[in-house]
Design an enzyme around this catalytic site. Structure first.
Site, PDB file in Angstrom:
ATOM      1  N   TRP A 178       0.916  -1.218  -0.111  1.00  0.00           N
ATOM      2  CA  TRP A 178       0.008  -0.007   0.044  1.00  0.00           C
ATOM      3  C   TRP A 178       0.986   1.319   0.035  1.00  0.00           C
ATOM      4  CZ3 TRP A 178      -1.296   4.684   2.154  1.00  0.00           C
ATOM      5  CH2 TRP A 178      -2.600   5.269   1.693  1.00  0.00           C
ATOM      6  N   CYS A 205      -6.887  -3.450  -2.415  1.00  0.00           N
ATOM      7  CA  CYS A 205      -6.579  -3.228  -1.021  1.00  0.00           C
ATOM      8  C   CYS A 205      -7.428  -4.146  -0.031  1.00  0.00           C
ATOM      9  CB  CYS A 205      -6.596  -1.777  -0.552  1.00  0.00           C
ATOM     10  SG  CYS A 205      -6.516  -1.609   1.162  1.00  0.00           S
ATOM     11  N   SER A 258      -6.961   0.918   8.873  1.00  0.00           N
ATOM     12  CA  SER A 258      -8.215   1.096   8.486  1.00  0.00           C
ATOM     13  C   SER A 258      -9.135   0.742   9.243  1.00  0.00           C
ATOM     14  CB  SER A 258      -8.029  -0.057   7.193  1.00  0.00           C
ATOM     15  OG  SER A 258      -7.302   0.479   6.125  1.00  0.00           O
TER      16      SER A 258
END
Length: 531
Positions: free
Chosen positions: A103, A222, A384
């Site tokens: 990422w 992702c 996240s």
């Protein structure tokens, strides 16, 4: 004899063979340069760090409190400062690794500029970052040893034999900043051959552990976004084999493969699995598909059907030519993915979840361990997740289940600062504090990592400085918020010239040119203000 004094002796013997032509060579300087360059190649690093991880895995199997940790980093300097800080505060780098996040490579290291985590960045950026990280970690070793050499010279000049002996011991027992890197290869950037070629580059750069996921390479998303598409087990196992062959070809026999499953959040597959007989791996994969039973008369041109137990089943196909899995099959698919990966060459598992909930993770691991008793996880303590909200909700549910009055709390609004000084918030924070310890004990988590922490800390610290410096505080924002703290907290970067290698360079100049060396670190160097 020590390694350091052995090197001095061996170099003196070599010097004697060459006679007067080597008069300018100082054997102790050679010994110092060798000590500062312990790892000659990335493969040396990969073998060394693979052995560390294997030892740590065995220690975790014997005692789950012996878990390991890492933080994701996106630049060599960030990784270097992390390890310097660990040594400063915790006195050892043991069981602390680095994580290389695909990422962050996409968002911060691509020549295209910031990209989403969809394998669109240059795959060469991944081994390049591994090499960069180890360059900075080796430089941290060189800098730390250089400081010890300077102390040794001063102790000798002062005639302090006790200090000389102590510093010599520190040199001989120096703990390197070089630690394992778990490196993200995404879904392999193509077919198994492409995966093998990239894995080789990553290993040659120093990676001892490669993490690969079971998504489709050209549809990769992702792990915490929607639209994830998985591949049949045979396809994924071919890539695991490709990575293992890369390790073995390069002589890193202890290399570690981390098999990641995204099946918990993936509702789609790109293709049906090949099945040769009922109950085989392909048949099990296809059994999770969302299908409708049809008759032969209901077949349309272009339909794809599966025959199972005498029935014709038509998988539900989207306009994108992808197929749906049945809702509610995610955990079962995860368990099958994990067992299959471990039975076919993977060493560690990664289960990408939608929230940090120990019992959810443990429920899957318990099922996996019924088949593979020593199954272990690498777990993404992801930014996240809204950690505050998730754990306040878990605390709310726990208090409610235990019969406490929770009527003063609005479960849907628990992020509110109104709750910060409440028993519920304190309970939630304690659960966050012990999440890694508790998860390792209950859910088989060998390694805890945060994928993107330094992405967020860089933004936050820059925001703090910009707010004050460009506002009313002016220069005081930097002095009070950065430099004064660096001085008082012993942050190495306050002497930024030293951190960048200036003093090492001065010493080398003296090695090479003797008294004629033109040094940068004299009395007029302003870095002396921080002595």
């Amino acid at each position: 004899m020590t390694i350091y004094t052995d090197d001095i002796r061996d170099t003196q013997s070599l010097k004697d063979l060459h006679g007067a032509t080597w008069d300018a060579i100082n054997p102790e300087y050679v010994a110092r340069m060798r000590a500062q360059n312990r790892f000659r190649t990335g493969l040396d690093i990969a073998r060394y760090t693979a052995d560390i991880m294997r030892r740590d895995m065995a220690e975790y199997d014997a005692d789950p409190s012996q878990y390991t940790q890492s933080l994701g980093v996106w630049h060599g300097f960030i990784g270097q400062q992390k390890l310097i800080s660990i040594k400063k505060h915790l006195k050892s780098t043991k069981k602390r690794y680095l994580y290389l996040s695909g990422w962050m490579v996409a968002a911060l290291r691509s020549e295209f500029g910031p990209l989403p985590d969809q394998s669109m960045h240059e795959k060469t950026a991944v081994p390049a970052l591994i090499e960069e990280l180890y360059t900075f970690l080796r430089q941290a070793d060189a800098r730390e040893l250089d400081l010890l050499f300077t102390q040794l010279d001063r102790a000798r000049a002062a005639g302090d034999e006790t200090a000389v002996e102590f510093i010599q011991s520190q040199i001989d027992n120096h703990e390197t900043h070089v630690v394992p890197i778990i490196a993200d290869i995404d879904a392999g950037f193509g077919n198994p051959e492409a995966t093998y070629l990239l894995a080789k580059k990553m290993i040659e750069a120093g990676a001892c552990a490669i993490q690969i996921e079971n998504q489709v390479s050209d549809e990769k998303q992702c792990g915490h976004q929607d639209g994830k598409v998985t591949v049949p087990h045979a396809d994924f196992l071919a890539k695991i084999n490709a990575v293992r062959y890369a390790f073995l070809e390069l002589g890193v026999d202890n290399g570690i493969i981390v098999a990641r499953t995204d099946s918990l959040g993936a509702g789609l597959t790109q293709k049906l699995a090949v099945s040769n007989e009922p109950g085989d791996l392909g048949d099990q994969y296809n059994s999770f598909l969302d299908v409708e039973e049809i008759t032969e008369a209901e077949l349309d041109d272009g339909d794809v059907v599966i025959r199972r137990e005498g029935k014709l089943l038509r998988p539900k196909r989207l306009a994108s030519n992808l197929y749906r899995f049945r809702p509610g099959t995610g955990e079962d698919r995860v368990v099958l993915d994990c067992i299959t990966s471990l039975q076919n060459g993977a060493d560690l598992l990664w289960i990408e979840t939608e929230k940090p909930h120990i019992e959810q993770i443990a429920g899957m691991v318990d099922r996996i361990r019924e088949v593979v008793p020593d199954a272990k996880l690498v777990y993404n303590n992801s930014p996240s997740f809204n950690w505050t909200l998730n754990f306040r909700q878990q605390a709310y549910d726990l208090l409610e289940a235990e019969g406490h009055d929770v009527s003063v709390y609005d479960r849907g609004n628990l992020m509110s600062s109104d709750y910060d000084d409440t028993d519920l918030a304190r309970l939630a924070d304690e659960k966050i504090r012990t999440f890694q310890r508790d998860g390792s004990a209950r859910a088989g988590i060998f390694h805890h990592l945060i994928t993107l922490p330094t992405y967020h800390t860089a933004a936050l610290s820059t925001d703090d400085l910009a707010k004050g410096y460009f506002g009313d505080e002016g220069m005081l924002a930097y002095v009070r918020g950065v430099q004064r703290r660096e001085i008082r907290e012993g942050i190495a970067t306050v002497k930024h010239q030293n951190m960048a290698g200036s003093d090492i360079g001065d010493n080398h100049k003296e090695y090479f040119a003797g008294e004629a060396a033109l040094k940068a670190g004299g009395k007029n160097n302003t870095m002396n203000q921080f002595s």
